[in-house]
Write an enzyme that holds these catalytic residues in place. Structure first.
Site, PDB file in Angstrom:
ATOM      1  N   CYS A   1     -35.215  13.210  31.876  1.00  0.00           N
ATOM      2  CA  CYS A   1     -35.590  12.022  30.921  1.00  0.00           C
ATOM      3  C   CYS A   1     -34.580  12.016  29.715  1.00  0.00           C
ATOM      4  O   CYS A   1     -34.308  13.115  28.843  1.00  0.00           O
ATOM      5  CB  CYS A   1     -36.882  12.396  30.363  1.00  0.00           C
ATOM      6  SG  CYS A   1     -37.243  11.048  28.979  1.00  0.00           S
TER       7      CYS A   1
ATOM      8  N   CYS B   1     -35.228  11.141  26.355  1.00  0.00           N
ATOM      9  CA  CYS B   1     -35.823  12.388  25.571  1.00  0.00           C
ATOM     10  C   CYS B   1     -34.728  13.372  24.977  1.00  0.00           C
ATOM     11  O   CYS B   1     -34.989  14.052  24.080  1.00  0.00           O
ATOM     12  CB  CYS B   1     -36.959  13.302  26.506  1.00  0.00           C
ATOM     13  SG  CYS B   1     -38.073  12.045  27.348  1.00  0.00           S
ATOM     14  N   ASP B   2     -33.972  13.769  26.107  1.00  0.00           N
ATOM     15  CA  ASP B   2     -32.918  14.800  25.826  1.00  0.00           C
ATOM     16  C   ASP B   2     -31.646  14.403  25.720  1.00  0.00           C
ATOM     17  O   ASP B   2     -30.855  15.343  25.210  1.00  0.00           O
ATOM     18  CB  ASP B   2     -33.090  15.749  27.309  1.00  0.00           C
ATOM     19  CG  ASP B   2     -34.544  16.365  27.223  1.00  0.00           C
ATOM     20  OD1 ASP B   2     -35.319  16.389  26.326  1.00  0.00           O
ATOM     21  OD2 ASP B   2     -34.862  16.688  28.424  1.00  0.00           O
TER      22      ASP B   2
END
Ligand code: NAP
Length: 374
Positions: free
Chosen positions: A190, A193-194
């Protein structure tokens, strides 16, 4: 009606996840399962108001809301495993979560899920680390679900007036040794997200579809360079995404290449690439590897019963969480292949709980197989 151990599973999960990684944490996790299994055996096949399948942000938010509506939800959380199917869902495989509102300093994925469980339990939700194996959904209810007793493997049956399905989706992985171990330590599924953690670094993305290109382009906001590793010499992605990626000076391409190995012990330091035409291998220095080769919704047990799209995502109606079967509601990544965020999953989990609650108010007369009702 049997009750789960009073200690509060969510609290114990929090303690387990706060323990240092390694044997202590694993011992605590195992102890937790055997404690909850005791509770599983006490559950009978009586008619429940609502059963929720899945325990990611969507399932647990639905559990919180239905519990606070005094519906005493039963949550079939999934079995402990090392895939996105385990209790807590995909966030159990991530480290720092910095984009879930309310946590100014960020929070570890497993801790966030532990908090959600504890919060749902506080209001009476019953959480079982059991996998739903079959479903018989009936227009207007009641519905019959079967789950696997985690200690004996036997199938247990439960009836529900309303069902909320929130089993999420699994990111497809490459199947490399240590790939799952390194999730959160360089390997990710993701970029939203990261991506932030890879500021100024050289990283790689695997895949040639729209997801891979979208992730690669997004990651150039942070990374020094992004190498797109694709197994063919032609991209699958839409033309517009191809043009954007090809025009981006930070995106490099490793054509006709597959990832054959991950370099690094505690965290990723590089990836081994193989040219599929020549068989030649080389190491690409990369501190991040984003696997973007597609997702599959975990809708197998619903096939043939609920309307799903061609990829298996559950279809909902008129901006609500209602599905094609009256009394069955769907939330989270099982429905959503566009946003796929913890916060959007939690939002639709809330919607499903409210939809189910209102539906139950209009269907108070549903009786179970033994005419018993809770
Ligand atoms: P996808 O279109 O199925 O593409 C998957 C890619 O991964 C393909 O390029 C495939 O290679 C590669 N791949 C699959 N298995 C692999 C393996 N084991 N090793 C190496 N490479 C592998 O999946 P997606 O990109 O997630 O997109 C899914 C759907 O969502 C598509 O319809 C897409 O258009 C849509 N989507 C749209 C947007 C947007 O509009 N912004 C964004 C994301 C996704 P091959 O090409 O060789 O098969």
């Amino acid at each position: 009606m049997g009750r789960l151990p009073a200690a509060g599973v969510g609290k114990l999960v929090l303690e387990a996840e706060r323990a240092p990684a390694g044997e202590d944490r694993n011992t605590r996790r195992r102890a937790l399962v055997s404690l909850v299994v005791k509770g599983v055996r006490e559950l009978g096949s009586e008619l429940r108001q609502v059963v929720i399948i899945g325990s990611g942000p969507a399932g647990l938010t639905a559990a919180l809301y239905t519990a606070r509506a005094n519906l005493e939800p039963l949550v079939l959380e999934g079995e402990l495993s090392s895939t996105g199917d385990q209790p807590g869902g995909q966030l159990m495989l991530t480290t720092e979560v910095e984009n879930y509102p309310g946590f100014a300093e960020g929070i570890l994925g497993p801790l966030l899920m532990g908090q959600m469980r504890a919060q749902a339990e506080r209001f009476g939700a019953q959480l079982l680390p059991a996998k739903a194996t079959r479903a018989k959904l009936t227009d207007g209810g009641p519905h019959t679900l079967w789950y696997r007793d985690p200690s004996t493997g036997d199938e247990v049956q439960v009836e529900a007036k309303a069902v909320i399905v929130a089993m999420g989706a699994r990111a497809l992985m490459l199947g490399l040794p240590r790939e799952r171990e390194l999730l959160g330590y360089g390997v990710s599924t993701c970029a939203t997200c990261d991506g932030f953690f890879f500021r100024g670094q050289d990283i790689a993305v695997v895949g040639g579809g729209d997801s891979a290109l979208e992730e690669a382009i997004f990651l150039t906001k942070f990374a020094n360079s992004v190498t797109l590793v694709h197994r063919r010499g032609e991209l699958r992605a839409s033309k517009i995404m191809q043009e954007r990626a090809l025009a981006n000076p930070k995106v490099r391409f490793a054509w006709h290449s597959v990832v054959t190995g991950l370099v690094g012990t505690d965290k990723l330091g590089g990836v081994m690439l193989q040219d599929v035409r020549t068989g030649e291998e080389r190491e690409l220095a990369a501190t991040g590897l984003f696997v973007a080769i597609g997702h599959v919704p975990s809708s197998d047990i619903l096939r043939g019963q609920l309307e799903v799209d061609e990829q298996g995502y559950v279809l909902t109606r008129n901006g609500t969480t209602a599905t094609s079967v009256d009394g069955v509601f769907a939330a989270g990544d099982l429905v959503d292949h566009r946003y796929r965020q913890a916060v959007t999953a939690a939002g639709t989990g809330c919607m499903a709980a409210i939809d189910a609650e209102r539906w139950l108010e209009d269907h108070e007369d549903i009786a179970g197989p033994n005419e018993g009702s809770r």
